[in-house]
Scaffold this motif. Structure first.
Motif, PDB file in Angstrom:
ATOM      1  N   GLY C 288      -4.021  -5.031   1.965  1.00  0.00           N
ATOM      2  CA  GLY C 288      -3.246  -3.853   1.604  1.00  0.00           C
ATOM      3  C   GLY C 288      -1.780  -4.003   1.945  1.00  0.00           C
ATOM      4  O   GLY C 288      -1.415  -4.734   2.870  1.00  0.00           O
ATOM      5  N   LEU C 462      -5.858   2.930   1.679  1.00  0.00           N
ATOM      6  CA  LEU C 462      -5.624   1.591   2.215  1.00  0.00           C
ATOM      7  C   LEU C 462      -6.538   1.321   3.402  1.00  0.00           C
ATOM      8  O   LEU C 462      -7.122   0.251   3.544  1.00  0.00           O
ATOM      9  CB  LEU C 462      -4.168   1.441   2.641  1.00  0.00           C
ATOM     10  N   CYS C 466      -9.173  -1.745   2.764  1.00  0.00           N
ATOM     11  CA  CYS C 466      -8.654  -3.092   3.000  1.00  0.00           C
ATOM     12  C   CYS C 466      -9.261  -3.745   4.236  1.00  0.00           C
ATOM     13  O   CYS C 466      -9.573  -3.089   5.223  1.00  0.00           O
ATOM     14  CB  CYS C 466      -7.144  -3.048   3.159  1.00  0.00           C
ATOM     15  N   LEU C 469      -4.022  -5.126   6.547  1.00  0.00           N
ATOM     16  CA  LEU C 469      -2.942  -4.290   6.014  1.00  0.00           C
ATOM     17  C   LEU C 469      -1.615  -4.845   6.499  1.00  0.00           C
ATOM     18  O   LEU C 469      -1.439  -5.130   7.688  1.00  0.00           O
ATOM     19  CB  LEU C 469      -3.146  -2.874   6.565  1.00  0.00           C
TER      20      LEU C 469
END
Ligand SMILES: Nc1ncnc2c1ncn2[C@@H]1O[C@H](COP(=O)(O)OP(=O)(O)OP(=O)(O)O)[C@@H](O)[C@H]1O
Ligand SMILES: Nc1ncnc2c1ncn2[C@@H]1O[C@H](COP(=O)(O)OP(=O)(O)OP(=O)(O)O)[C@@H](O)[C@H]1O
Ligand SMILES: [Mg+2]
Ligand SMILES: [Mg+2]
Lengths: 298, 334, 511, 334
Positions: C288, C462, C466, C469
């Motif tokens: 992300g 996110l 993910c 990140l």
């Protein structure tokens, strides 16, 4: 032989884009009206074209659809119309070519023309004499065409042999157009401090040239010589205008002459002379009256 | 993803009748004009006249097919008439000069044709490169070359005409005057070019990309389309079309002069637009362009066949008819 | 928000509204009231008819049958000007800008200040004021063409605020905004609410809906499902009302990514936007990118793909160095990018669905002529697979609802079957059901060994989606989180500069 | 909750120097050309030559100012040259015919001028109505009237020239040949038109709407702008500009003929595009158009003042210079 078959005469000319062609269109229409009265058996179809290929299309249509048996054509240009005219002749149409000779003379039955080299030569001779054999000249040419080349070449040749002391300063295209001639002349005036005479080579261009001189208030230029025989210019010659002492004819009425000759000959089933040249004549105050057509648009 | 669709997707429906008539506008105009012409002069419908009309439409028609690609991609080309003139002139000069070596036969003519194609393609390449890589407005680039090409021809011809050698001219003439199974060769070539053009625009990747670029160049770029190359190719294609038209044109008049191809650009663009392609690009149709080209020639033909109007007014009649036809197929704007 | 300023008079009443486009019923007999001074949320799946209903209220469409009643008076708007005369202002879902004009000129388009000559200085000043309210600081003389998507969104809001509205319609105003901007907007909304402005609020972010609205109306398939006080609905219930069934587990279970690196980028610079960006994404990984608006995420990836001028140290794919000078190179290398700017960069809105879908995979249908039947088959399949809801398959992409356009754009790039998928705001404007589908799709892609990069302004998305990140700020990567570090506060701290790592060693230490 | 504001709270950058030079492209081109010209022929810089150049630029320049509005709004007008010819011809015919009643003095000339303005405005109204209400492509409408107007003039003039009565011509001539404080009247009028045009385009609602429509018609409609009316007005405005140019033009030669105004449309459009206005509309600048118009005339002037190239190549040189200038200011595409 052809007494009973009607005479269908196609007339193909460039459309009126400047004074001279305007005159051609006018004279062709007048002659058609005139001749239709005189020869009840004859029918005229007049077509104008904007380009050589349009004209080629037109004469094809005149043959295929209007079924003409005589064609009087003032070609837009010589070379591109040679084949199309030859094609018609092959189909049995009697072809009369006016002014601009085809590149292959066997494509035509008769030829009626003005005299382009003569036009240039007469102009050069007059100017040389008028200038006393010396001085500076600027030339405005027409459009890049064979006609223009012939005129300018013979002008330059005549000047060189007969009046070697007349200097030709420059020759630029004025496109047989008043506005373009005005601009070119303006720039000539900027560039050359002393010009004795201008060969405008065309009466339309002469109009623009005169205005440019007038605006610049230049007095060194003694006269301007145009050409073709526009009525306003002939009038000025007639009236003794100092700036326009003369004109050289290249009559748009030659189309009418050709139509007359063709109709006369064809209605009797005769042939025309292979070539009829209408000479370019110098018009001066003395003979100007003869060349003045107040009703023509040109 | 496997959510069941809540609503069954309905099958594609045909566009409604009004929209269809709109799309057929130019064809309708052509048909009306033909009916009118036949009623004015029955010779209009004669085979020889129809074949004349179609043959004439071939020149600007072929160019207009190429122009359709350029316009659909969002460009324009003002120089096609000048390019035709220059190509014709150069082709003739070169063929004439080849006679001593290659003789005045087919081989010289073939070389001439190849040279014409090369000139057209190169001119297109130059346009395309200046426009797509040099990022100059197509209007300006081709306005510049409009002057340039014609000027060079005038220079080559010294202001006069360049004529093809007579023997060659004779040999070459069937390309224009000949016919196959009664159909004049220019018409056949025109049909072929139109067919290929239609396939190329609607049924190939290239054609799809051309439309995508014209519709939204940015989106096309993001979709990994080689925008520069496709754009350049449209101009090359047009150049080749101009060359083909010229190859057919030269045997007709056997010469080239500064007035060759005058105003063809306007005619070609007009054919495209009358045919229903939008000047701003994005979509277009070849058959419309073909109809547009034929329509323009037909108007002229009808004017030649009849004496309804003063000769001075020809262009006026043409203008009015063009506007009326455009009106018939207007308003597919949203 | 609780409602001190709320009065109970009806401000707008929708009465038996029906809307047809051609032979498709988009709205069917919709009836509900909006009370004066309330924030009334309108939710529903993509294509449910929310935007259409609001356009009717704003004077952009007229209803096929039925009436809009404003202040007890039946109205027939023929243009947006009529609606504005009644104090009704609409913030469109799709941006409406004359992109060649400046920011201020757009804000005041049709409402220019000044006499015979317009007073640009004054308009610039006022535009700055309006923009300040939503936290947007751009030069009012900038051309709108040069703004980024979120900036345009903020500008749309600012523009609406510059009109004195008594009823403000906001069609997905936060779809392109990060939490920061969203908060600013909510601040503005509570000010407006305090001054008695009625607001209609459309969003697919149900937690926001829950937070800001007083009442919620749910549309499904053009029909009214329910109008309820917001306090009586949980987001879960909202979702169920919208889709008409139970939605379980928004985010799929994460599979462990492989150790094989898919894409490694070093020293990526985009002049003016991003500086020295470097990262690695592995096969099977969902990476992300978080950051505020203007942090340069979009530009960095556009630069990576050669879509803007950029410099790059090195790019390796599957360990081999590659060169990417254009989107063409990228596509050839199996790297595709979904733009956040759907209308401007993502879809040919004037094209039908079929050419849009197959644009990047045409070689498959060329034999050598394009096989339209095969294309149609692909469309039928994709429409089903991605749940693109269109009334008919031969419509232009422009007539799809916003969320369905997004699904089509996604389908288009995934048609290529790429190795590395970069998704910029993949769920922008997508309804909750479809969002879930997209999340599951992302993981399906990862599971199939692809690397997926997600740029998103929705932090929960996110965080839920993910493996790892990266946070950008000011054009640089300033932080990296993975596993148990993944937490909202940390991301915000990085994004706003309250916390900083020396990024390079941090990032590389994970390789 | 008070999350810190976004990073968008950053001042947008000013356009960089390169972009600024790009915007000055045409001016740069003009200056370079002027320097070159002066070095080739020092007369170039003479007051009388500069004044000639500017006076000539006035006609197409004034038309180009009107054309800027049309192009910015997303339209085009191909008919301006024909319209100028028709206006000039009608104006002269009417003035000539008024002599018996109004005499050959100022009042006749004033009536003539008013009639010219009326013709221009009416033609513009017709164009605008067909385009905006009839929803026909502007290219087609004005291609049609391009033929129509010139045809009607040719008809009126019988193919020849229409000349203004001599006395009137004398009275009228100061409008072209006169000057105020040493500045020729056409230059003054050109300056005034350009100034007003600039104000109108950049500082009024009308100008703003013209730009908005050209940029995105749908958005303009959404902003409750009366798109139809604004579009029609751009054509009316252009028609009036054509009339003003014609009013200045007629006293120059005192006549109109079928060749009057030939190709002015290309010159006017070229001036606009060279000046940096995009052909697809949306934004434009009047000062650029003015520079573009002067630049085009200057190229011609320089060619006339020098003998560097064969006359046949004039158009080639023009073409190349135009492309170079366009290149100098290219690429503001994003
Ligand atoms: N101009 C149009 N022509 C035909 N159909 C249209 C048009 N505008 C919208 N539709 C259709 O109407 C339906 C409703 O669209 P609308 O934009 O109102 O949905 P929405 O609820 O706003 O969806 P989203 O959440 O995706 O924005 C969709 O199926 C769409 O395809
Ligand atoms: N270095 C900079 N100088 C000036 N302005 C900047 C700079 N960096 C970013 N901005 C501003 O931020 C805006 C948008 O940034 P950008 O689109 O890169 O954000 P993003 O990270 O992609 O966020 P989102 O995806 O939410 O849009 C730019 O249009 C610009 O005005
Ligand atoms: Mg919507
Ligand atoms: Mg972004």
């Amino acid at each position: 032989a052809g007494q009973s078959t009607p005479l269908v005469i196609g007339v193909s000319i460039p459309s009126a884009t400047h004074g001279w062609t305007g005159g051609v269109v006018y004279h062709a229409n007048e002659a058609a009206k005139d001749l239709a009265k005189k020869y009840p058996n004859a029918r005229f179809i007049i077509k104008t074209a904007n380009s050589p290929s349009e004209q080629a299309n037109q004469i094809q249509d005149l043959y295929t659809v209007n079924k003409i048996n005589t064609l009087v054509i003032l070609p837009f240009e010589s070379a591109p119309l040679t084949r199309p005219v030859a094609n018609l002749k092959k189909q049995g149409v009697y072809t009369v070519v006016v002014d601009r000779g085809l590149t292959d003379t066997s494509a035509q039955d008769a030829y009626v023309a003005g005299d382009n080299p003569g036009f240039g030569k007469v102009a050069a001779q007059f100017m040389g004499k008028q200038m006393g054999g010396k001085g500076n000249v600027v030339i405005l040419r027409g459009l890049p065409t064979v006609i223009d080349n012939q005129r300018v070449d013979s002008f330059e040749a005549a000047m060189k042999t007969q009046y070697p002391n007349v200097k030709i300063l420059d020759k630029k295209f004025g496109n047989w157009n008043r506005d373009d001639a005005f601009k070119v002349m303006q720039d000539y005036l900027t560039r050359y401090p002393k010009i004795d005479a201008v060969w405008a080579s065309d009466d339309d261009m002469a109009v623009g040239v005169l205005k440019a001189i007038q605006q610049a208030k230049r007095t060194d230029i003694k006269f301007v010589l145009g050409g073709a025989g526009m009525k306003d210019m002939i009038k000025r010659v007639m009236d003794g205008d100092k700036m326009i002492p003369a004109d050289v004819t290249y009559p748009p009425a030659m189309i009418a002459d050709a139509m007359r000759l063709a109709t006369a000959a064809r209605s009797k089933g005769q042939k025309m002379p292979a070539s009829t040249i209408i000479p370019s004549v110098l018009v001066t105050k003395a003979n100007a009256k003869q060349f003045y057509y107040p009703n023509s648009p040109f | 993803m496997s959510t069941p669709t809540s609503e069954a997707v309905r099958p594609a429906k045909r566009p409604n009748i009004l929209a269809r008539i709109g799309a057929l506008g130019p064809l309708l105009g052509l048909i009306l004009l033909a009916i009118l012409a036949t009623s004015l002069n029955s010779d209009f419908a004669s085979i020889s006249n129809v074949s004349n009309v179609l043959t004439r439409a071939a020149f600007t028609g072929i160019i207009a097919v190429g122009m359709t690609f350029v316009i659909v991609s969002g460009g324009i080309d003002l120089s096609v008439g000048s390019l035709a003139a220059l190509t014709a002139g150069s082709m003739i000069l070169i063929m004439n000069s080849l006679i001593p070596t290659l003789g005045s036969g087919t081989s010289t003519i073939l070389v001439g044709m190849l040279i014409a194609l090369a000139i057209g393609a190169l001119a297109g390449l130059a346009h395309g490169t200046l426009i797509a890589r040099g990022r100059i407005e197509p209007f300006i680039v081709t306005l510049g070359t409009l002057g340039l090409f014609r000027s060079v021809l005038t220079y080559l011809s010294n202001g006069g005409a360049i004529s093809l050698n007579d023997t060659l001219s004779e040999k070459y003439s069937p390309v224009y005057y000949g016919s196959v199974l009664g159909v004049p060769i220019p018409i056949l070539v025109f049909a072929l070019v139109a067919l290929l053009g239609g396939l190329l625009l609607n049924r190939t990747r290239y054609g799809r990309y051309v439309q995508a670029i014209g519709s939204n160049e940015q989106v096309a770029r993001y979709a990994a389309i080689d925008v520069t190359r496709i754009k350049i190719l449209t101009y090359v294609l047009l150049g080749v079309c101009v060359a083909i038209a010229t190859i057919l044109y030269v045997p007709r008049l056997g010469s080239a002069s500064p007035s060759t191809g005058l105003l063809w650009e306007l005619e070609a663009i007009a054919a495209v637009i009358i045919g229903g392609t939008a000047l701003k690009g994005g979509s277009g149709r070849i058959w419309g362009t073909v109809v547009g080209a034929i329509l323009l020639v037909t108007i002229e033909n009808v004017l030649n066949l009849t004496n309804l109007f003063s000769v001075y007014l020809n262009a006026a009649v043409q203008g009015v008819v063009i506007i009326i036809v455009a009106f018939l197929q207007r308003g597919r704007r949203t | 928000m609780t409602s001190p300023a709320r009065t109970h008079a009806t401000h707008v009443e929708f009465s038996h509204i029906t809307k047809r486009f051609g032979d498709v019923d988009v709205l069917r007999d919709v009836n509900f009231d909006v009370a004066r001074g309330e924030v009334h949320a309108l939710i529903g799946e993509n294509g449910a008819g929310k935007s259409t209903l609001m356009k009717i209220l704003g004077g952009y469409h007229s209803p096929t049958t039925g009436d809009v009643v404003v202040d007890g008076e039946r109205v027939r708007f023929t243009s947006s000007r009529d609606a504005e005369a009644k104090g009704i202002v609409l913030i469109h879902q799709e941006f409406n800008f004359a992109e060649d004009l400046t920011v201020a000129q757009n804000v005041f388009l049709g409402h220019e200040v000044g006499g015979l000559l317009v007073n640009d200085a004054e308009m610039n000043r006022r535009a700055v004021d309006a923009m300040n309210r939503v936290g947007l600081a751009v030069d009012p003389r900038t051309r709108v063409r040069e703004l980024s998507v979120p900036q345009k969104q903020l500008l749309e809001i600012a523009k609406a605020l510059s009109r004195s509205a008594t009823l403000l319609v906001m069609d997905e105003p936060t779809a392109a905004l990060t939490p920061g901007e969203t908060e600013v907007l909510f601040g503005v909304m509570s000010e407006l609410r305090a001054s008695g402005v009625t607001m209609l609020y459309i969003s697919h972010k149900l937690d926001e809906v829950k937070r800001v609205s007083d009442s919620v109306t749910v549309l499904r398939d053009g029909r009214l499902v329910a109008t309820r006080p917001a306090s009586t609905l949980s987001t879960h219930e909202m979702a169920n009302l919208m889709v008409g069934r139970e939605l379980a587990d928004m985010f799929p279970r994460h599979n462990a990514p492989s150790d094989e690196e898919a894409l490694q980028v070093e020293h990526l610079g985009v002049p003016g936007w991003a500086d020295d960006v470097g990262f690695t994404v592995r096969r099977g990984e969902v990476l992300g990118f978080a950051g505020l608006i203007g942090s340069g995420r979009t530009e960095a990836f556009e630069g990576l793909l050669g879509l803007r001028r950029s410099t790059v140290g090195s790019i390796r794919k599957h360990g081999r160095p590659i060169r990417v000078r254009s989107a063409i190179d990228a596509a050839r290398q199996g790297i595709v990018y979904l733009s956040e700017d759907r209308k401007g960069k993502g879809l040919h809105v004037d094209f039908g669905l079929r050419p849009n879908l197959t644009l990047m995979t045409l070689e498959r249908y060329a034999r050598p002529l394009l096989d339209r039947r095969a294309e149609d088959a692909a469309l039928t399949r994709a429409v089903k697979e991605y749940d693109v809801r269109a009334s008919r398959l031969d419509v232009k992409a422009a007539s799809l609802s916003g969320g369905n356009q997004q699904k089509l754009a996604l389908a288009k790039i995934l048609e290529r079957d790429p190795d590395v998928v970069i998704l910029d705001e993949p769920t922008r404007g997508v309804d909750v059901g479809a969002k879930r589908d997209i999340y599951h799709l992302v993981h399906k892609l990862a599971q199939a060994g692809k690397a997926v990069i997600v740029i998103s302004s929705e932090l929960p998305e996110l965080l839920g989606l993910c493996h790892r990140l990266l946070v950008m700020r000011g054009g640089r990567i300033v932080g990296e989180l993975s596993g148990n570090d993944l937490d909202e506060q940390t991301v915000i701290q990085y994004a706003t500069g309250l916390r900083a790592d020396s990024r390079s060693d941090h990032v590389h230490s994970h390789l």
